[in-house]
Each structure stands twice: as structure tokens, then as C-alpha cells.
Scaffold this motif. Structure first.
Motif, short mmCIF file in Angstrom:
data_model
loop_
_atom_site.label_atom_id
_atom_site.label_comp_id
_atom_site.label_asym_id
_atom_site.label_seq_id
_atom_site.Cartn_x
_atom_site.Cartn_y
_atom_site.Cartn_z
N GLY A 245 8.24 2.53 -6.28
CA GLY A 245 9.56 3.14 -5.90
C GLY A 245 9.90 4.56 -6.56
N GLY A 246 8.53 5.34 -6.42
CA GLY A 246 8.61 6.32 -6.49
C GLY A 246 8.01 7.10 -7.92
N ILE A 247 7.20 5.77 -8.78
CA ILE A 247 7.04 6.40 -10.31
C ILE A 247 5.72 5.30 -10.02
N HIS A 248 4.52 5.83 -11.26
CA HIS A 248 3.55 6.12 -11.01
C HIS A 248 3.50 4.87 -12.57
N ILE A 249 2.99 3.62 -12.15
CA ILE A 249 2.90 2.27 -13.16
C ILE A 249 1.30 2.05 -14.04
N PRO A 250 1.46 2.61 -15.33
CA PRO A 250 -0.32 2.04 -15.23
C PRO A 250 0.14 0.46 -15.29
N HIS A 251 -1.73 0.00 -14.08
CA HIS A 251 -1.41 -1.98 -14.31
C HIS A 251 -2.78 -1.89 -13.93
N ASP A 252 -3.43 -3.22 -13.50
CA ASP A 252 -4.54 -3.14 -13.72
C ASP A 252 -5.08 -3.92 -12.38
N ARG A 253 -3.35 -3.38 -11.27
CA ARG A 253 -4.03 -3.58 -9.68
C ARG A 253 -2.90 -2.25 -8.99
N GLY A 254 -3.49 -2.17 -7.76
CA GLY A 254 -2.26 -1.09 -7.21
C GLY A 254 -2.57 -1.85 -5.50
N LEU A 255 -1.46 -0.69 -4.88
CA LEU A 255 -1.19 -1.75 -3.35
C LEU A 255 -1.38 -1.23 -3.05
N SER A 256 -2.10 -1.34 -1.84
CA SER A 256 -3.19 -1.07 -0.79
C SER A 256 -2.20 -0.85 0.60
N GLY A 257 -2.43 0.47 0.93
CA GLY A 257 -1.98 0.73 2.25
C GLY A 257 -2.44 1.91 2.60
N HIS A 258 -2.16 2.70 4.25
CA HIS A 258 -2.60 3.46 4.58
C HIS A 258 -1.67 5.04 3.56
N SER A 259 -0.64 5.06 3.23
CA SER A 259 -0.06 5.98 2.36
C SER A 259 -0.44 5.52 1.08
N ASP A 260 0.81 6.30 -0.07
CA ASP A 260 0.51 4.92 -1.37
C ASP A 260 0.96 4.08 -1.53
N ALA A 261 1.47 3.36 -0.38
CA ALA A 261 1.76 2.08 -0.28
C ALA A 261 2.90 1.26 -1.22
N ASP A 262 3.88 2.55 -1.74
CA ASP A 262 4.80 1.87 -2.43
C ASP A 262 5.82 1.51 -1.61
N VAL A 263 6.09 0.00 -2.16
CA VAL A 263 6.01 -1.04 -0.81
C VAL A 263 8.14 -0.65 -0.96
N GLY A 264 8.49 -0.39 -2.20
CA GLY A 264 10.22 -0.11 -2.83
C GLY A 264 10.28 0.90 -2.18
N LEU A 265 9.96 1.98 -2.03
CA LEU A 265 10.52 3.02 -1.04
C LEU A 265 10.10 3.12 -0.49
N HIS A 266 8.79 2.34 0.82
CA HIS A 266 9.71 1.73 2.39
C HIS A 266 10.59 1.30 2.38
N ALA A 267 10.86 0.31 1.78
CA ALA A 267 11.65 -0.62 2.36
C ALA A 267 13.22 0.58 2.32
N LEU A 268 13.34 1.17 0.98
CA LEU A 268 14.67 2.30 1.24
C LEU A 268 14.16 2.42 2.41
N ASP A 289 -1.65 8.22 11.95
CA ASP A 289 -1.82 9.01 11.93
C ASP A 289 -2.78 9.94 10.79
N ALA A 290 -3.29 10.17 10.68
CA ALA A 290 -4.65 10.62 9.62
C ALA A 290 -3.47 11.38 9.11
N GLN A 291 -2.55 11.90 8.83
CA GLN A 291 -2.36 12.79 7.54
C GLN A 291 -1.60 12.24 7.37
N TRP A 292 -0.95 10.77 7.09
CA TRP A 292 -0.36 10.08 5.93
C TRP A 292 -0.73 9.52 5.26
N LYS A 293 -2.66 8.89 5.46
CA LYS A 293 -3.17 8.86 4.92
C LYS A 293 -3.29 9.10 2.94
#
Ligand code: CTP
Ligand code: MG
Length: 384
Positions: A245-268, A289-293
Motif C-alpha cells: 500500500g505504498g509504505i514499507h512494513i518491517p516484516h520477516d519476509r517481503g513480496l517478490s516480483g519484478h518491481s517492488d511487488a506492492d500488491v496493493g498498489l498494483h491492484a489499485l 522491460d528492465a527499467q521497471w526492475k
């Protein structure tokens, strides 16, 4: 070169004293955006208009930039006439123009058709104005009413008013009469012919407090409400940062994907793109497209909102549901809401953030990934 162009001048340097608005009325909200933004967008979008200058108060530049972003602006004067002249002189100093349209910011709903009619009338006369018939009975005012004024010979004159640039500039520079209420009367006084073209009730000026409600009602008829949904899933993995949702949340794992994988912002983002049938996030930001990595998904969301605004649309409301067992979203809900409102440039009351678990069922229940679903509601002008 500049002498061949067709330019537009918006006067927005008044104080709006009769409007009762806390802000000068040109910056007050009408149909979801500052009033001046409507006609500015109409001129910018018109293919025949090469440049737009906005005249604003000497102390209003920050308000103008907040309303429109960076634009060419010049300081106006004490009267509307002085403000128009300041704008004309700015164009003159910049190489002049062939044709100029002069418009009141206080008439927000400017159609392409009106601009087209004015420009084609300029082929045969140095001036053209939009006019409407008078429908009411007219009478001389007084303690008791005076004589009826025949209305058949009268019209109501609106803006934009279109002119051969050199002619209106000369008429303005040589004006010595009483304070005029529009520009066409100055051209006529200098001997220039002014053609009437069909005006538009959408162009009525916002002057008094009640005019805001009327303008909103008029605007309502121009828009169609559209809603669309978005859905996304990303895998949770060790060694990744968690952006949600556009913020960094301290957690033991994170989301993986090509961009920062922010699933909330992607759905929106997908929901917003859906409202204008503009494909999905992959259409605009291909994973190949490599620029979105590793890219921050903020820009995907901002881009979708900009596409809607570019069509004259308004983002009314977004609602996002995050589906995961962990992290707990509750403690971050307020921050996510604030961030999304900021990215979309809308109020927090237009953003809803919800979360749910799936009772330990399925991939979200097992903590293998996070899913998100969203719905966006926008208003889009009917013509687009
Ligand atoms: N205008 C301007 N410079 C001025 C006065 C007016 O640019 N010195 C602009 C207004 O911003 C508006 C248009 O001219 O877009 C029409 O003027 P009006 O409706 O009279 O607006 P205001 O002068 O702002 O309102 P009021 O007269 O109620 O104070
Ligand atoms: Mg005024």
C-alpha cells in the motif's frame, strides 16, 4: 514563427468578492478540481491551440501552481481589462500570435465545439464571441419596474472571445473609455467587426455563491460514473523488503516480483486503468522491460491517475482489500490510507483500506503470498 500561432489567454486574477468563496473563486473546487483547471485543460487539449497563458494575481502564483502544476503565468492588474492587457503584452513580447482566445477562468466548462466555432468565424472577421438568446422578459430596474426592453434584439455575450491578435492588442492599448465588461466591445470601438457564434449554457459564469451549486449540477450532466476492479497476487519470500500500500512494513519476509511487488498498489492501478479501458499494469509497465526492475510501484499508480485526469476525469473513490495472514495490516492502515490519498491527490475520505485473513486457508492462509483486490470509482466526461 510565433506570429502564426493561435494562443489562449485565461484571466484568473480576480478576487471573487461576490462569490462568497474563501479562496478566490478561480481556485475553488468545481466538479472535483480547481475551477481554472477545467478551461485550462480544454485549451491544452485542443489541437488548434499552440500556447496557453494564465493571468493571475501577483500574490496568487502559488495557488495557481497548486491548481495546474507548472504553467506559463503572468501577473494581472486591478481590473479585468488590465489583466487581459498584461496577458496580451506577454504574448506580444514572446513574438506575438495570429489569433488569440481570451477567456474567464470563472467559466469552467469550455467545449471543443465552442472553440471550433470561434476559430472558424475568425476566418471572416477580426472578432468572434459566443452568444445566447435572452429568454427572460427584460425590464428597466427601479423601485417599481420600468419599461419592458425588447429582448429579440439582444443577446448575452460569453467568453472565450476570439480575435485577430494585432487588432485586439491595438484596441486594448488605445482604450480610453470607461471600464469595459468584455474585450469585444473594445474591438468594436476601434472599428473591428465582431461575429456572434452559438454560445453554450455550460459556459455560464460563476459569480455568486449559488452559482457553485448550479455549476456542479451542470458538470454532473457531463460525466459518466465508471467503476472497475483490480486484483493481484505476489509471493512472500525471505530476503525481500515488504512494500504494501505504498509504505514499507518491517516484516520477516517481503513480496517478490519484478518491481517492488506492492500488491496493493498494483491492484489499485489495475482498477484505475480499468475505468478508462486502458488495459492493465503490464500494458503500461511490461515486466519484460528492465527499467521497471525494482521500481517503486508509486509511479504506476500515479500514472494511472494521470491518464484519467488527462481525459478530464475525476477520481472519486478507491477501496482496497489486502488479503494476508501476516503482517497485521491494522497498525499500518492509517499510513497506507494517507500515502494512497497523497499519490492520487485526493482526500483521505476518498480512500478506504481494508484487510482480511483467509482463516489459514489457501496460499494466503499458508503465508505463501499476499493478495489484494481493489475497486475504483471515477467520473469521466461523456464525450471521451
Ligand atoms: N479577473 C482578472 N483580473 C481582475 C479582475 C477579474 O483576471 N482584476 C478575471 C477573474 O479572475 C475572472 C474574470 O476576470 O476569471 C471575470 O471576472 P469576475 O467574474 O468579475 O471575477 P472576480 O473579479 O474575481 O469576481 P468579483 O468581481 O466578484 O470580485
Ligand atoms: Mg470582477
Amino acid at each position: 514563427m510565433n506570429g502564426h500561432r493561435t494562443v489562449a489567454l485565461i484571466v484568473a486574477a480576480g478576487r471573487g468578492e461576490r462569490s462568497g468563496s474563501a479562496l478566490p473563486k478561480q481556485f475553488a473546487s468545481v466538479a472535483g478540481r480547481p475551477m481554472v483547471a477545467h478551461s485550462h485543460a480544454a485549451f491544452v487539449a485542443h489541437p488548434a491551440i499552440d500556447a496557453v497563458v494564465v493571468v493571475t494575481g501577483g500574490d496568487q502564483f502559488a495557488s495557481l501552481e497548486a491548481a495546474l502544476g507548472p504553467v506559463t503565468a503572468v501577473a494581472g492588474g486591478e481590473t479585468r481589462r488590465e489583466s487581459v492587457l498584461a496577458g496580451l503584452e506577454a504574448f506580444a513580447a514572446d513574438g506575438g500570435a495570429a489569433r488569440v482566445l481570451i477567456h474567464d477562468a470563472a467559466r469552467p466548462f469550455l467545449s471543443t465545439a465552442v472553440i471550433d466555432r470561434l476559430l472558424s468565424a475568425l476566418d471572416t472577421a477580426p472578432g468572434a464571441v459566443p452568444v445566447l438568446p435572452v429568454a427572460d422578459t427584460l425590464a428597466t430596474a427601479g423601485e417599481t419596474l420600468g419599461a419592458v426592453v425588447p429582448r429579440d434584439a439582444l443577446v448575452r455575450v460569453q467568453t472565450p472571445q476570439a480575435f485577430a491578435f494585432v487588432d485586439i492588442l491595438a484596441a486594448h492599448r488605445s482604450w480610453t473609455g470607461a471600464e469595459p465588461t468584455d474585450d469585444a466591445q473594445m474591438l468594436r470601438a476601434a472599428g473591428g467587426a465582431v461575429l456572434p457564434v452559438m454560445g453554450d449554457t455550460m459556459l455560464e459564469k460563476v459569480t455568486y455563491p449559488a452559482d457553485f451549486a448550479t455549476a456542479e449540477a451542470r458538470a454532473g450532466g457531463r460525466f459518466r460514473v465508471r467503476s472497475a476492479t483490480g486484483y493481484d497476487v505476489h509471493r512472500l519470500e525471505a530476503g525481500e523488503e515488504l512494500w504494501l500500500g505504498g509504505i514499507h512494513i518491517p516484516h520477516d519476509r517481503g513480496l517478490s516480483g519484478h518491481s517492488d511487488a506492492d500488491v496493493g498498489l498494483h491492484a489499485l492501478t489495475d482498477a484505475l486503468l480499468g475505468t478508462i479501458g486502458a488495459g492493465d499494469i503490464g500494458t503500461h509497465f511490461p515486466p519484460s522491460d528492465a527499467q521497471w526492475k525494482g521500481a517503486a510501484s508509486d509511479r504506476f499508480l500515479v500514472h494511472a491517475a494521470e491518464l484519467i485526469r488527462a481525459r478530464g476525469g475525476i477520481v472519486d473513490f478507491v477501496d482496497l482489500t489486502l488479503i494476508c495472514e501476516a503482517p497485521k495490516v491494522g497498525p499500518h492502515r492509517a499510513a497506507i490510507r494517507t500515502r494512497i490519498a497523497e499519490l492520487l491527490a485526493i482526500g483521505e475520505d476518498q480512500v478506504s483500506i481494508k484487510a482480511t485473513t483467509t482463516e489459514r486457508l489457501g496460499f494466503t492462509g499458508r503465508g505463501e503470498g499476499i493478495a489484494a483486490q481493489a475497486i475504483a470509482t471515477v467520473r469521466i466526461p461523456e464525450a471521451s
